[in-house]
Write a protein that holds these residues in place. Sequence first.
Motif, short mmCIF file in Angstrom:
data_model
loop_
_atom_site.label_atom_id
_atom_site.label_comp_id
_atom_site.label_asym_id
_atom_site.label_seq_id
_atom_site.Cartn_x
_atom_site.Cartn_y
_atom_site.Cartn_z
N ARG A 33 0.85 7.20 1.80
CA ARG A 33 -0.28 8.11 2.02
C ARG A 33 -1.52 7.33 2.47
O ARG A 33 -2.20 7.73 3.41
CB ARG A 33 -0.59 8.89 0.76
CG ARG A 33 -1.86 9.73 0.87
CD ARG A 33 -2.12 10.51 -0.36
NE ARG A 33 -1.26 11.68 -0.27
CZ ARG A 33 -1.31 12.67 -1.13
NH1 ARG A 33 -2.12 12.62 -2.16
NH2 ARG A 33 -0.52 13.71 -0.99
N TYR A 34 -1.81 6.23 1.81
CA TYR A 34 -2.97 5.42 2.17
C TYR A 34 -2.86 4.90 3.61
O TYR A 34 -3.81 4.96 4.38
CB TYR A 34 -3.11 4.24 1.21
CG TYR A 34 -4.21 3.28 1.58
CD1 TYR A 34 -5.53 3.56 1.27
CD2 TYR A 34 -3.93 2.10 2.26
CE1 TYR A 34 -6.55 2.69 1.62
CE2 TYR A 34 -4.94 1.22 2.61
CZ TYR A 34 -6.23 1.52 2.28
OH TYR A 34 -7.23 0.66 2.64
N GLU B 299 0.85 -1.19 0.00
CA GLU B 299 0.00 0.00 0.00
C GLU B 299 0.89 1.24 0.00
O GLU B 299 2.01 1.21 0.48
CB GLU B 299 -0.88 0.01 1.25
CG GLU B 299 -1.83 -1.15 1.34
CD GLU B 299 -2.92 -1.11 0.29
OE1 GLU B 299 -3.14 -0.06 -0.33
OE2 GLU B 299 -3.54 -2.16 0.07
N SER B 300 0.36 2.35 -0.50
CA SER B 300 1.14 3.57 -0.51
C SER B 300 1.25 4.14 0.90
O SER B 300 0.40 3.88 1.77
CB SER B 300 0.50 4.61 -1.43
OG SER B 300 -0.70 5.09 -0.86
N LYS C 220 -3.42 3.04 9.59
CA LYS C 220 -3.01 1.63 9.60
C LYS C 220 -1.89 1.41 10.61
O LYS C 220 -1.52 2.30 11.36
CB LYS C 220 -2.58 1.19 8.20
CG LYS C 220 -3.69 1.22 7.18
CD LYS C 220 -4.73 0.17 7.47
CE LYS C 220 -5.81 0.18 6.41
NZ LYS C 220 -6.77 -0.87 6.56
N VAL D 292 -3.41 7.93 6.05
CA VAL D 292 -4.79 8.43 6.05
C VAL D 292 -5.74 7.44 6.71
O VAL D 292 -6.64 7.83 7.46
CB VAL D 292 -5.24 8.77 4.61
CG1 VAL D 292 -6.73 9.04 4.55
CG2 VAL D 292 -4.46 9.95 4.08
N LYS D 293 -5.54 6.17 6.50
CA LYS D 293 -6.43 5.14 7.05
C LYS D 293 -6.01 4.69 8.46
O LYS D 293 -6.61 3.76 9.00
CB LYS D 293 -6.46 3.91 6.12
CG LYS D 293 -7.03 4.20 4.76
CD LYS D 293 -8.49 4.57 4.85
CE LYS D 293 -9.06 4.77 3.46
NZ LYS D 293 -10.45 5.11 3.47
#
Length: 66
Positions: A33-34, A30-31, A40, A37-38
Amino acid sequence: MPHLGWRALFAVGGVLPLIILLGVAFRLPESLRYLVVKNKDHSQIAKIVSMLNADITIDSETQFIF
């Protein structure tokens, strides 16, 4: 392979990249940024940031903001 004609070359040139794409798509991470933002896994984000810049010090109190 002359008996297969141009259609065989077209199929290999079109289908083979699609098969490779599907295989690679599931292996890509996954990136960054992802992940931020999420919200994780913090350790996974820290690992990626450390790979990008080894001079950055990251501890459990570090917050990642995008």
